[in-house]
Design a protein around this motif. Sequence first.
Motif, PDB file in Angstrom:
ATOM      1  N   PHE A 194      36.271 -18.319  75.140  1.00  0.00           N
ATOM      2  CA  PHE A 194      35.576 -17.058  75.353  1.00  0.00           C
ATOM      3  C   PHE A 194      35.226 -16.334  74.052  1.00  0.00           C
ATOM      4  O   PHE A 194      34.645 -15.255  74.094  1.00  0.00           O
ATOM      5  CB  PHE A 194      36.414 -16.127  76.236  1.00  0.00           C
ATOM      6  N   SER A 195      35.555 -16.913  72.916  1.00  0.00           N
ATOM      7  CA  SER A 195      35.343 -16.214  71.648  1.00  0.00           C
ATOM      8  C   SER A 195      33.876 -15.867  71.411  1.00  0.00           C
ATOM      9  O   SER A 195      33.566 -14.800  70.897  1.00  0.00           O
ATOM     10  CB  SER A 195      35.908 -17.016  70.477  1.00  0.00           C
ATOM     11  N   SER A 196      32.951 -16.733  71.832  1.00  0.00           N
ATOM     12  CA  SER A 196      31.539 -16.417  71.638  1.00  0.00           C
ATOM     13  C   SER A 196      31.118 -15.238  72.515  1.00  0.00           C
ATOM     14  O   SER A 196      30.254 -14.445  72.131  1.00  0.00           O
ATOM     15  CB  SER A 196      30.653 -17.634  71.914  1.00  0.00           C
ATOM     16  N   LYS A 197      31.729 -15.104  73.675  1.00  0.00           N
ATOM     17  CA  LYS A 197      31.441 -13.957  74.558  1.00  0.00           C
ATOM     18  C   LYS A 197      31.910 -12.658  73.904  1.00  0.00           C
ATOM     19  O   LYS A 197      31.208 -11.647  73.933  1.00  0.00           O
ATOM     20  CB  LYS A 197      32.126 -14.123  75.910  1.00  0.00           C
ATOM     21  N   PHE A 198      33.114 -12.684  73.310  1.00  0.00           N
ATOM     22  CA  PHE A 198      33.622 -11.495  72.627  1.00  0.00           C
ATOM     23  C   PHE A 198      32.736 -11.150  71.430  1.00  0.00           C
ATOM     24  O   PHE A 198      32.500  -9.977  71.150  1.00  0.00           O
ATOM     25  CB  PHE A 198      35.079 -11.685  72.179  1.00  0.00           C
ATOM     26  N   GLN A 199      32.234 -12.170  70.729  1.00  0.00           N
ATOM     27  CA  GLN A 199      31.351 -11.908  69.594  1.00  0.00           C
ATOM     28  C   GLN A 199      30.042 -11.275  70.053  1.00  0.00           C
ATOM     29  O   GLN A 199      29.572 -10.306  69.459  1.00  0.00           O
ATOM     30  CB  GLN A 199      31.090 -13.197  68.818  1.00  0.00           C
ATOM     31  N   LYS A 200      29.448 -11.795  71.128  1.00  0.00           N
ATOM     32  CA  LYS A 200      28.211 -11.214  71.660  1.00  0.00           C
ATOM     33  C   LYS A 200      28.435  -9.780  72.113  1.00  0.00           C
ATOM     34  O   LYS A 200      27.613  -8.903  71.859  1.00  0.00           O
ATOM     35  CB  LYS A 200      27.693 -12.041  72.844  1.00  0.00           C
ATOM     36  N   LEU A 201      29.539  -9.559  72.794  1.00  0.00           N
ATOM     37  CA  LEU A 201      29.853  -8.219  73.266  1.00  0.00           C
ATOM     38  C   LEU A 201      30.047  -7.261  72.095  1.00  0.00           C
ATOM     39  O   LEU A 201      29.542  -6.142  72.104  1.00  0.00           O
ATOM     40  CB  LEU A 201      31.097  -8.249  74.151  1.00  0.00           C
ATOM     41  N   PHE A 229      26.962  -6.138  80.536  1.00  0.00           N
ATOM     42  CA  PHE A 229      27.216  -7.547  80.879  1.00  0.00           C
ATOM     43  C   PHE A 229      25.919  -8.329  81.039  1.00  0.00           C
ATOM     44  O   PHE A 229      25.833  -9.470  80.625  1.00  0.00           O
ATOM     45  CB  PHE A 229      28.089  -7.661  82.125  1.00  0.00           C
ATOM     46  N   TYR A 230      24.921  -7.697  81.629  1.00  0.00           N
ATOM     47  CA  TYR A 230      23.623  -8.360  81.784  1.00  0.00           C
ATOM     48  C   TYR A 230      23.034  -8.693  80.415  1.00  0.00           C
ATOM     49  O   TYR A 230      22.608  -9.832  80.169  1.00  0.00           O
ATOM     50  CB  TYR A 230      22.659  -7.469  82.584  1.00  0.00           C
ATOM     51  N   GLU A 231      23.015  -7.717  79.521  1.00  0.00           N
ATOM     52  CA  GLU A 231      22.460  -7.939  78.187  1.00  0.00           C
ATOM     53  C   GLU A 231      23.259  -8.974  77.417  1.00  0.00           C
ATOM     54  O   GLU A 231      22.692  -9.773  76.664  1.00  0.00           O
ATOM     55  CB  GLU A 231      22.426  -6.625  77.402  1.00  0.00           C
ATOM     56  N   MET A 232      24.561  -8.970  77.605  1.00  0.00           N
ATOM     57  CA  MET A 232      25.425  -9.908  76.897  1.00  0.00           C
ATOM     58  C   MET A 232      25.125 -11.360  77.312  1.00  0.00           C
ATOM     59  O   MET A 232      25.264 -12.272  76.511  1.00  0.00           O
ATOM     60  CB  MET A 232      26.879  -9.571  77.194  1.00  0.00           C
ATOM     61  N   ASN A 233      24.700 -11.552  78.538  1.00  0.00           N
ATOM     62  CA  ASN A 233      24.478 -12.907  79.070  1.00  0.00           C
ATOM     63  C   ASN A 233      23.036 -13.362  79.029  1.00  0.00           C
ATOM     64  O   ASN A 233      22.704 -14.388  79.607  1.00  0.00           O
ATOM     65  CB  ASN A 233      25.034 -12.997  80.492  1.00  0.00           C
ATOM     66  N   ARG A 234      22.173 -12.608  78.384  1.00  0.00           N
ATOM     67  CA  ARG A 234      20.765 -12.995  78.285  1.00  0.00           C
ATOM     68  C   ARG A 234      20.572 -14.100  77.299  1.00  0.00           C
ATOM     69  O   ARG A 234      21.259 -14.379  76.446  1.00  0.00           O
ATOM     70  CB  ARG A 234      19.921 -11.801  77.853  1.00  0.00           C
TER      71      ARG A 234
END
Length: 75
Positions: free
Chosen positions: A4-11, A70-75
């Motif tokens: 999940f590290s890339s998700k935390f970085q995007k967030l 969350f929407y923007e993070m997953n674009r």
Amino acid sequence: MEKFSSKFQKLGVLLKERRMEQGISQQTLSAICDVDIRTVQRIEKGDSNFSLLIFFSICDALQLDISKVFYEMNR
């Protein structure tokens, strides 16, 4: 947690962008959210596995809609 590290970085990048767009310093955000400035710095770098409570507090301080974040993070 590594997957999940890339998700935390995007967030973190997203939250930093929104904070900067509003002209709010890390120090001010940390005071509003009642967290240490180092916590804000780690979140923005994606180096922190932070709680939902802190996330909600940051979103509230920046007047961000959580679902849109969350929407923007997953674009």
